[in-house]
Enzyme design. Sequence first.
Site, PDB file in Angstrom:
ATOM      1  N   SER A  85       1.445  29.766-135.037  1.00 33.05           N
ATOM      2  CA  SER A  85       0.666  28.599-135.396  1.00 33.05           C
ATOM      3  C   SER A  85      -0.177  28.049-134.249  1.00 33.05           C
ATOM      4  O   SER A  85      -1.113  27.302-134.486  1.00 33.05           O
ATOM      5  CB  SER A  85       1.597  27.490-135.900  1.00 33.05           C
ATOM      6  OG  SER A  85       2.482  27.072-134.874  1.00 33.05           O
TER       7      SER A  85
ATOM      8  N   LYS B 266      -1.145  21.580-127.577  1.00 34.90           N
ATOM      9  CA  LYS B 266      -1.078  21.795-129.027  1.00 34.90           C
ATOM     10  C   LYS B 266      -0.901  20.450-129.731  1.00 34.90           C
ATOM     11  O   LYS B 266      -0.116  19.597-129.266  1.00 34.90           O
ATOM     12  CB  LYS B 266       0.098  22.739-129.334  1.00 34.90           C
ATOM     13  CG  LYS B 266       0.184  23.203-130.781  1.00 34.90           C
ATOM     14  CD  LYS B 266       1.344  24.194-130.953  1.00 34.90           C
ATOM     15  CE  LYS B 266       1.500  24.689-132.374  1.00 34.90           C
ATOM     16  NZ  LYS B 266       2.657  25.587-132.540  1.00 34.90           N
TER      17      LYS B 266
ATOM     18  N   SER C  14       5.418  31.147-132.686  1.00 39.23           N
ATOM     19  CA  SER C  14       4.108  30.497-132.572  1.00 39.23           C
ATOM     20  C   SER C  14       3.530  30.362-131.172  1.00 39.23           C
ATOM     21  O   SER C  14       2.374  29.961-131.031  1.00 39.23           O
ATOM     22  CB  SER C  14       4.155  29.118-133.220  1.00 39.23           C
ATOM     23  OG  SER C  14       4.159  29.268-134.609  1.00 39.23           O
TER      24      SER C  14
END
Length: 492
Positions: free
Chosen positions: A156, A81, A180
Amino acid sequence: MSTDLTKLSAVEIAGLVAKGETSAVEVTQAHLDRIAAVDDRVHAFLHVDTDGALAAARDVDARRAAGEELGPLAGVPVAVKDVLATRGVPTTVGSKILEGWRPPYDATIVQRLREAGTVMLGKTNMDEFAMGSSTEYSAYGATHNPWDLERIPGGSGGGSAAALAAYEAPLAIGSDTGGSIRQPGAVTGTVGAKPTYGGTSRYGLVAFSSSLDTPGPCARTVLDAALLHQVIGGHDPRDSTSIPAPLPDVVAAARRGAGGDLTGVKLGIVSEFTGEGAEPGVLAAFRESVDALAKLGAEIVEVSCPNFTYALPAYYLIAPSECSSNLARFDGVRFGLRVGDDGNRSLEEVMSLTREAGFGPEVKRRIMIGTYALSSGYYDAYYGQAQKVRTLITRDFTAAFERVDALISPTTPFVAFPIGARTSDPYQMYLADLYTIPTNLYGGPGISVPCGLSDGLPVGLQVMAPTMADDRMYRVAAALESAVGTLTPPTL
Ligand code: GLN
């Protein structure tokens, strides 16, 4: 080699590499080819580090050829990420304000991934500064759910979860402040684990809400997630809130759970999270998995956690408050974007122009809410009150864990929604994390594991355990996986 290397689990890939039946370079190339074939439709990646990945793979192959003992995930590709600092590799946090920033150092997690011989493929898309539940708030465009390209992949960390579901990577790293990792896992039919707060290092993780932020593993199987957890987890002296204790043996727990025996394990269904508000299809899949868990020998009881219903409003004061302070460092001076520095403007003007141009609307909304909640005269009414609610939620967890070994609930109230369906009303977006937020406020571990389909879309079941009992959640999750199996997304 005829096997499609992108369809294998991390365990299978590592096994083939260790035996010399394939090479890390071959595995890496297969995944880079897959990314080239599908990522224009999925948009899971913000940056693909082709040269870096192949160099890392060649290094693993050379070490193996030299007879070096390699770790359990050596040669396995991983997507990271874009919230973690990667040395020399662009790190944007999904924001224009960090466009062009190449960190001079690696996050601890990234360093551990490299030392373990995993191969970083690139950086995955995310909501800007990890604020969001759909990845639509990325400044670089939305990610699409491989199950239905018109739908969101969660957020997210939607990029990491979509990369797994699209077979672009067998492993990925996420970060979970309010859900997330788990929420994208649920809506993409993959596994996402939020470790105990302090069980994985925040060093090099771009801060959103420092008392909640928890990096963790994403994978297509529970065992793969546990192996990745073991590689990245454990004490880090460079993170002041890192727990100075050994990590529980999550891998052994996942292997034990895969045996499918939960005799003697007592699970509590959070009664507040199985009623109104959840989609009927989600509840149906959840109920079926509860039956499956009971068949494996688990004792199931209902547990009321009355303060969990206040977790969402408390979170949406605490997280923005911390973010308003953390994001002050993005001033156009130290990192990335700088706007209006023409030699005639004051420092304040340049800062203001940079922040105006660099932050998106959701980030600005959070900074304003947080600044307001912390302002003198309102501090006690908002931030102070939210902290008290946080304590009450922790008490609910403590009381529940006196009765049961772990709590279970659906991971999300609804399945993946169509792109654009919730962007006009922030509250509708915030609801996606209704069931995951309590765990963050408490600090314990939580995992989402696929538990079935609703109208052809994945549903996740969440297992929540006491702090530092991450092994327990892996055992329950692996047992459920042994009963319901993994989900296979439609072919892209
Ligand atoms: N969706 C939540 C938010 O927008 C949680 C995000 C996260 O866990 N990073 O804040």
